[in-house]
Design a protein around this motif. Structure first.
Motif, PDB file in Angstrom:
ATOM      1  N   GLU A 247       0.828  -1.278  -0.032  1.00 14.80           N
ATOM      2  CA  GLU A 247       0.037   0.025   0.120  1.00 14.80           C
ATOM      3  C   GLU A 247       0.759   1.252  -0.180  1.00 14.80           C
ATOM      4  O   GLU A 247       0.542   2.215  -0.683  1.00 14.80           O
ATOM      5  N   ALA A 248       1.965   1.287   0.751  1.00 17.01           N
ATOM      6  CA  ALA A 248       2.850   2.418   1.050  1.00 17.01           C
ATOM      7  C   ALA A 248       3.432   2.472  -0.486  1.00 17.01           C
ATOM      8  O   ALA A 248       3.808   3.698  -1.058  1.00 17.01           O
ATOM      9  N   ALA A 249       3.872   1.396  -0.976  1.00 18.60           N
ATOM     10  CA  ALA A 249       4.517   1.525  -2.384  1.00 18.60           C
ATOM     11  C   ALA A 249       3.555   2.049  -3.358  1.00 18.60           C
ATOM     12  O   ALA A 249       4.228   3.018  -4.383  1.00 18.60           O
ATOM     13  N   ARG A 250       2.476   1.791  -3.340  1.00 16.80           N
ATOM     14  CA  ARG A 250       1.497   2.222  -4.382  1.00 16.80           C
ATOM     15  C   ARG A 250       1.135   3.827  -4.161  1.00 16.80           C
ATOM     16  O   ARG A 250       0.819   4.628  -5.005  1.00 16.80           O
ATOM     17  N   ARG A 251       1.521   4.367  -2.871  1.00 15.12           N
ATOM     18  CA  ARG A 251       1.212   5.570  -2.421  1.00 15.12           C
ATOM     19  C   ARG A 251       2.258   6.773  -2.664  1.00 15.12           C
ATOM     20  O   ARG A 251       1.909   7.780  -2.891  1.00 15.12           O
ATOM     21  N   TYR A 252       3.656   6.240  -2.286  1.00 12.11           N
ATOM     22  CA  TYR A 252       4.511   7.024  -2.382  1.00 12.11           C
ATOM     23  C   TYR A 252       4.793   8.051  -3.671  1.00 12.11           C
ATOM     24  O   TYR A 252       5.017   9.059  -3.483  1.00 12.11           O
ATOM     25  N   ALA A 253       4.822   7.313  -4.864  1.00 12.60           N
ATOM     26  CA  ALA A 253       5.208   8.227  -5.968  1.00 12.60           C
ATOM     27  C   ALA A 253       3.893   9.225  -6.279  1.00 12.60           C
ATOM     28  O   ALA A 253       4.360  10.115  -6.625  1.00 12.60           O
ATOM     29  N   ALA A 254       2.731   8.994  -5.863  1.00 11.85           N
ATOM     30  CA  ALA A 254       1.644   9.850  -6.064  1.00 11.85           C
ATOM     31  C   ALA A 254       1.687  11.225  -5.006  1.00 11.85           C
ATOM     32  O   ALA A 254       1.578  12.241  -5.302  1.00 11.85           O
ATOM     33  N   LEU A 255       2.212  10.883  -3.675  1.00 16.05           N
ATOM     34  CA  LEU A 255       2.305  11.883  -2.794  1.00 16.05           C
ATOM     35  C   LEU A 255       3.616  12.792  -3.003  1.00 16.05           C
ATOM     36  O   LEU A 255       3.491  14.120  -2.528  1.00 16.05           O
ATOM     37  N   ALA A 256       4.734  12.425  -3.643  1.00 18.00           N
ATOM     38  CA  ALA A 256       5.794  12.995  -3.918  1.00 18.00           C
ATOM     39  C   ALA A 256       6.329  12.669  -5.224  1.00 18.00           C
ATOM     40  O   ALA A 256       7.494  12.325  -5.717  1.00 18.00           O
ATOM     41  N   PRO A 257       5.515  13.365  -6.162  1.00 13.75           N
ATOM     42  CA  PRO A 257       5.911  12.851  -7.523  1.00 13.75           C
ATOM     43  C   PRO A 257       7.033  13.953  -8.094  1.00 13.75           C
ATOM     44  O   PRO A 257       7.753  13.628  -9.279  1.00 13.75           O
ATOM     45  N   SER A 258       7.328  14.830  -7.394  1.00  9.85           N
ATOM     46  CA  SER A 258       8.355  15.706  -7.692  1.00  9.85           C
ATOM     47  C   SER A 258       9.639  14.945  -7.423  1.00  9.85           C
ATOM     48  O   SER A 258      10.864  15.772  -7.794  1.00  9.85           O
ATOM     49  N   SER A 259       9.911  14.076  -6.727  1.00 12.28           N
ATOM     50  CA  SER A 259      11.138  13.118  -6.281  1.00 12.28           C
ATOM     51  C   SER A 259      11.520  12.235  -7.303  1.00 12.28           C
ATOM     52  O   SER A 259      10.616  11.356  -7.367  1.00 12.28           O
ATOM     53  N   ALA A 260      12.595  12.165  -8.094  1.00 14.72           N
ATOM     54  CA  ALA A 260      12.874  11.011  -8.839  1.00 14.72           C
ATOM     55  C   ALA A 260      13.197   9.887  -8.088  1.00 14.72           C
ATOM     56  O   ALA A 260      12.678   8.754  -8.331  1.00 14.72           O
ATOM     57  N   HIS A 261      13.524   9.890  -6.590  1.00 18.22           N
ATOM     58  CA  HIS A 261      13.820   8.777  -5.934  1.00 18.22           C
ATOM     59  C   HIS A 261      12.322   8.343  -5.465  1.00 18.22           C
ATOM     60  O   HIS A 261      12.322   7.018  -5.247  1.00 18.22           O
ATOM     61  N   ALA A 262      11.453   9.056  -5.111  1.00 14.75           N
ATOM     62  CA  ALA A 262       9.996   8.684  -4.720  1.00 14.75           C
ATOM     63  C   ALA A 262       9.702   8.006  -6.004  1.00 14.75           C
ATOM     64  O   ALA A 262       8.745   7.045  -5.592  1.00 14.75           O
ATOM     65  N   LEU A 263       9.525   8.326  -7.139  1.00 19.28           N
ATOM     66  CA  LEU A 263       9.150   7.524  -8.264  1.00 19.28           C
ATOM     67  C   LEU A 263       9.808   6.173  -8.452  1.00 19.28           C
ATOM     68  O   LEU A 263       9.035   5.316  -8.852  1.00 19.28           O
ATOM     69  N   HIS A 264      11.005   6.020  -8.079  1.00 20.71           N
ATOM     70  CA  HIS A 264      11.736   4.815  -8.144  1.00 20.71           C
ATOM     71  C   HIS A 264      11.215   3.874  -6.880  1.00 20.71           C
ATOM     72  O   HIS A 264      11.236   2.667  -7.199  1.00 20.71           O
ATOM     73  N   MET A 265      11.297   4.360  -5.675  1.00 17.32           N
ATOM     74  CA  MET A 265      11.356   3.609  -4.503  1.00 17.32           C
ATOM     75  C   MET A 265      10.243   2.542  -4.313  1.00 17.32           C
ATOM     76  O   MET A 265      10.590   1.276  -3.952  1.00 17.32           O
TER      77      MET A 265
END
Length: 562
Positions: A247-265
């Protein structure tokens, strides 16, 4: 004195007291701040027009004008955007040179736990920032505790090991969050400290589970906090635990899309669960964001985050049997000559991507002649990564009957292992030792010494079972238990091979070669229903454009028994 004059005087005294509390010490000399050589400039954002890094609040002693910038610096720290975080804290220092916690932010920006240890110049910068802050009166006992915690990491960096200092940071953050139980950020940074101090050889994941439990207590109330969501992924980035972070993985990129690492993690969890479409998409977005960052930052060549994403993306394509897109990524990498910063994870990507292409396809001729890529760093500084190339060559030579070359490559790997031992880097030395034992196993098999070959492969598998992959890698270059299955299958022991493949898939689900090997083992072991099930799973997972010959076998078997 009139009432209005008294009011004005009272207000002036209050203002003076407030300013004294905020700046209650002589500001550091400009030359002291200049000596830090802080990263400065415009914040680089790639993604939505309105930068998005999540939501958090933090009670720090800063001027009203710097409340929002300080929170932004924290958000960037939590998404491992360390250069940009340093810029933000540097901006606060420029406008408010006596801001105690801004120097804490500089030190945190140069720590980067869960990545490679700080470089000497980063350690010096962090320690110097702490030294400046120590000369300022601490605004509150709580903020003094924050500085003490990061000082526990930097203190004695010239003589104490990175791991020793990570353990000190963990202990200090444990004390801080215990002393201030209502401080949300203290809990979040304590979870990070636990993950950073975790022992890769601890298969009980003791520290990670404590971190995960702590973060789960926060997640329900703060689902958009970048640290809570990000560190949940790191805490459960392990076999058997990854589902807890989906659930956290599916959420992270959406809440911090301005971070390349957040898109990857999120792809760490997608990889653990064998979710290849999600893994690939996550890293396509991360690579695109990293390219944008490099362009805006004026980086000559490529940014290291792009290569990190390419490594994971390549892994996902290969598990779908998608050689068309895998070759595109390999060709793209082959044209890259310069990456900044040139570091541990860049060297890993340069070594692992071409090695994976040859080894996953069992292109032994290609593997035997694999060349060390040319790049803007010294390969001698990265013995573990260099060993990956020699591992591929050793397996290629052993499988093509060139036992002399296989022995030569194994000898080079042994030298690299000894170098890591001399450097007291036991974790990486162990990773190389696993690969040496796999290579030795295939060498002995080529000599007809089957029992010795099996013994070495079982040793490699046991060693790999007792440690964990490095967070920078999507997976082992080749899982040792999968290799054990391949060896047992090649010597006519399919039932034992199937057991090895099943154990490997429990740790690394949906791997193309494990599924195919297990299907072959089941078929040869007269378990036709299980073989059909595995072949169907492989066909469903593989991409439609795959040219892997194994899929023809899978289709033929499926047609025969359905």
């Amino acid at each position: 004195m009139s009432t209005s004059n008294i009011s004005r005087l009272t207000g002036a005294i209050a203002c003076l007291l407030l300013c004294t509390c905020r700046n209650n010490g002589k500001a550091p000399a400009p030359e002291q701040i200049a000596a830090l050589q802080l990263k400065e400039g415009k914040l680089i954002v790639c993604g939505p027009l309105q930068s998005k890094f999540g939501t958090l609040t933090f009670n720090a002693t800063v001027s009203d004008a710097n409340v929002a910038p300080f929170a932004l610096g924290l958000k960037l720290l939590h998404s491992f955007e360390y250069d940009e975080a340093e810029k933000v804290f540097a901006g606060i220092i420029q406008s408010e040179p006596s801001c105690y916690m801004a120097y804490w932010g500089i030190a945190m920006s140069n720590f980067h736990p869960l990545w490679t240890p700080p470089l000497p110049e980063e350690l010096k910068k962090g320690a110097t920032a702490i030294a400046i802050a120590k000369k300022l009166p601490s605004p509150t006992p709580r903020e003094a505790k924050y500085l003490e915690a990061i000082d526990a990491f930097y203190a004695g960096y010239e003589k104490d090991s990175h791991r020793t200092r990570c353990l000190r940071f963990e202990a200090a953050m444990r004390d801080l969050q215990a002393a201030y139980p209502d401080d949300r950020e203290a809990k979040v940074f304590y979870a990070l400290a636990l993950d950073a101090a975790a022992d890769p050889a601890d298969k009980t994941y003791q520290k990670q589970l404590v971190a995960g439990e702590l973060l789960n207590t926060l997640y329900a109330s703060y689902p958009d906090h970048p640290g809570v969501v990000h560190y949940l992924i790191h805490s459960y980035d392990a076999p058997g635990l990854a589902q807890n972070a989906l659930e956290a993985a599916r959420r992270y990129a959406a809440l911090a899309p301005s971070s390349a690492h957040a898109l990857h993690m999120p792809s760490h969890i997608f990889t653990r669960l064998g979710m290849w479409n999600e893994c690939i998409q996550s890293n396509q977005e991360a690579a695109s964001s990293a390219q944008c960052y490099a362009e805006q930052a004026g980086i000559k060549g490529h940014w290291d985050e792009e290569l990190h994403a390419l490594d994971y993306m390549m892994y996902g394509y290969l598990q779908q049997g998608d050689n068309l897109n895998s070759r595109k990524q390999l060709n793209y990498l082959s044209a890259i000559r310069e990456v900044h910063p040139a570091n541990f994870k860049v060297a890993y990507a340069f070594a692992a991507i071409p090695a994976r292409m040859a080894l996953e396809n069992k292109d032994w001729k290609k593997a035997a002649t694999l060349q060390t890529p040319s790049a803007n760093f010294d390969w001698t500084a990265y013995p573990w990564q260099r060993s990956i190339i020699h591992f591929a060559r050793a397996l290629g030579a052993a499988h093509t009957g060139n036992q002399a070359n296989a022995a030569l490559e194994i000898g080079i790997m042994q030298q690299l292992h000894d170098t890591l031992i001399a450097q007291k880097d036991s974790y990486k030395a162990n990773q190389v030792a696993v690969q040496i034992n796999i290579a030795r196993s295939w060498w002995y098999a080529g000599q007809g010494a089957i029992d010795t070959a099996v013994s070495y492969m079982e040793l490699a598998a046991a060693m790999e079972d007792n440690t964990e992959k490095h967070p920078v890698t999507p997976a082992e270059v080749l899982p040792a238990r999968e290799q054990l299955g391949d060896l047992l299958l090649s010597i006519g022991r399919p039932k034992e091979a199937l057991v090895a493949y099943d154990k490997s898939m429990k740790k690394n689900p949906n791997r193309f070669n494990s599924l195919y090997g297990a299907a072959q083992a089941a078929s040869q072991g007269k378990e036709k229903a299980r073989a059909a099930e595995l072949y169907v799973q492989l066909l469903k997972m593989a991409t439609a454009n795959s040219d892997r010959p194994e899929l023809s076998v899978a289709r033929h078997y499926h047609e025969m028994y359905n």
